[in-house]
Design an enzyme around this catalytic site. Sequence first.
Site, PDB file in Angstrom:
ATOM      1  CB  CYS A  22     -45.978  11.935  91.289  1.00  8.56           C
ATOM      2  SG  CYS A  22     -47.224  12.487  92.461  1.00  8.56           S
ATOM      3  NE  ARG A  58     -48.314  14.437  85.660  1.00  5.24           N
ATOM      4  CZ  ARG A  58     -49.489  14.895  86.113  1.00  5.24           C
ATOM      5  NH1 ARG A  58     -50.460  15.174  85.247  1.00  5.24           N
ATOM      6  NH2 ARG A  58     -49.670  15.098  87.396  1.00  5.24           N
TER       7      ARG A  58
END
Length: 303
Positions: free
Chosen positions: A226, A177
């Site tokens: 998320c 990420r």
Amino acid sequence: MRISDPNLAAAIAALGVEHRIGVSLSDKTSLGIGGSSDLLRIHKHESLPGLVRLLKQRRVPYRFLGGGSNVLLPDGELPWVILQLARQEPEVRFEGNTAFVDCAADLGRTVTTCAKHDLGGMEGLIGVPGTVGGALRMNAGAYGTQIGTFVREVQVFRAATDQIETLRGAEINFEYRHTSFAPDDIMLAVRLELPSKPYSEILQGIRICNEKRRASQPLNQKSAGCIFKNPPGGSAGRMIDELGLKGHSVGDARVSDRHANFFINAGHATAADMLALIDDVRRRVRDRYGVELEEEVIVWKET
Ligand code: EPU
């Protein structure tokens, strides 16, 4: 922010950039949160350097919005003009195992378009919302697949140099990420190299990932995926769940009952509600586990 100077508006129009006035940005984010601002839609990549130069000269602050699926925008009148790329045609072009993809293209649609050309590898990314450019910026991943693996070249507008540049895949760091792109880089197009696979096999992989996702994530509610990154070796969702925080809320911002690392807008949540919920959950996780959770969602702050 509004562009009220008619000379500036005329210069923007002369670049072929579409100027939309007072756009409600909650309609452009998957969380359904965000105030309003003028939106500049860029239909041709070539107009980007001139546009950014113009905005810098006139000291007009700007931010670039992709698919709006992994971002938390502030409430009220935003202190930036918003830039957004319009999709280019064709969205995907093929040469053997190579796919040339427009970064404004929808990621899920790109995965299926590639599948129809018997090019696989990206099955895990099927339910990840947003654009290809957004996926590149964050090195989006799911079910063991990360987009960075397939990147061979990225065409990017670098605000630092005001130039469109082509970066080789090997020059870019793709981590969990996180990537080495500068925050103000704007991804324009990408060259992906994908493994050959029969369409039926890819479709089966896609179905399996879709089922897993449907079973564990609140797909029909407004969220940004998320909220936190997983800490090394741990799971943010599991920790928040173990703290009994499913359903915990601040205003209409709520921890999903289905997946504790998804925070949903259950009605008319504001950015202030969502930020308060993020801070509250982060504090509780820190107090109990001694772990400082880092946001996965990109929070637009005034700096
Ligand atoms: N878990 C719980 N309770 C919950 C949620 C999860 O106990 O409420 C447990 C699960 O049972 C499992 C573990 O936590 O043992 C991990 O959960 P899950 O498999 O759902 O994966 P995750 O680590 O929470 C990551 C990505 C997701 C991606 C999935 C599937 C991050 C922050 N999240 O979630 O990506 O879809 O794996 O590969 O890396 C996103 O980036 O926005 C995102 C949703």
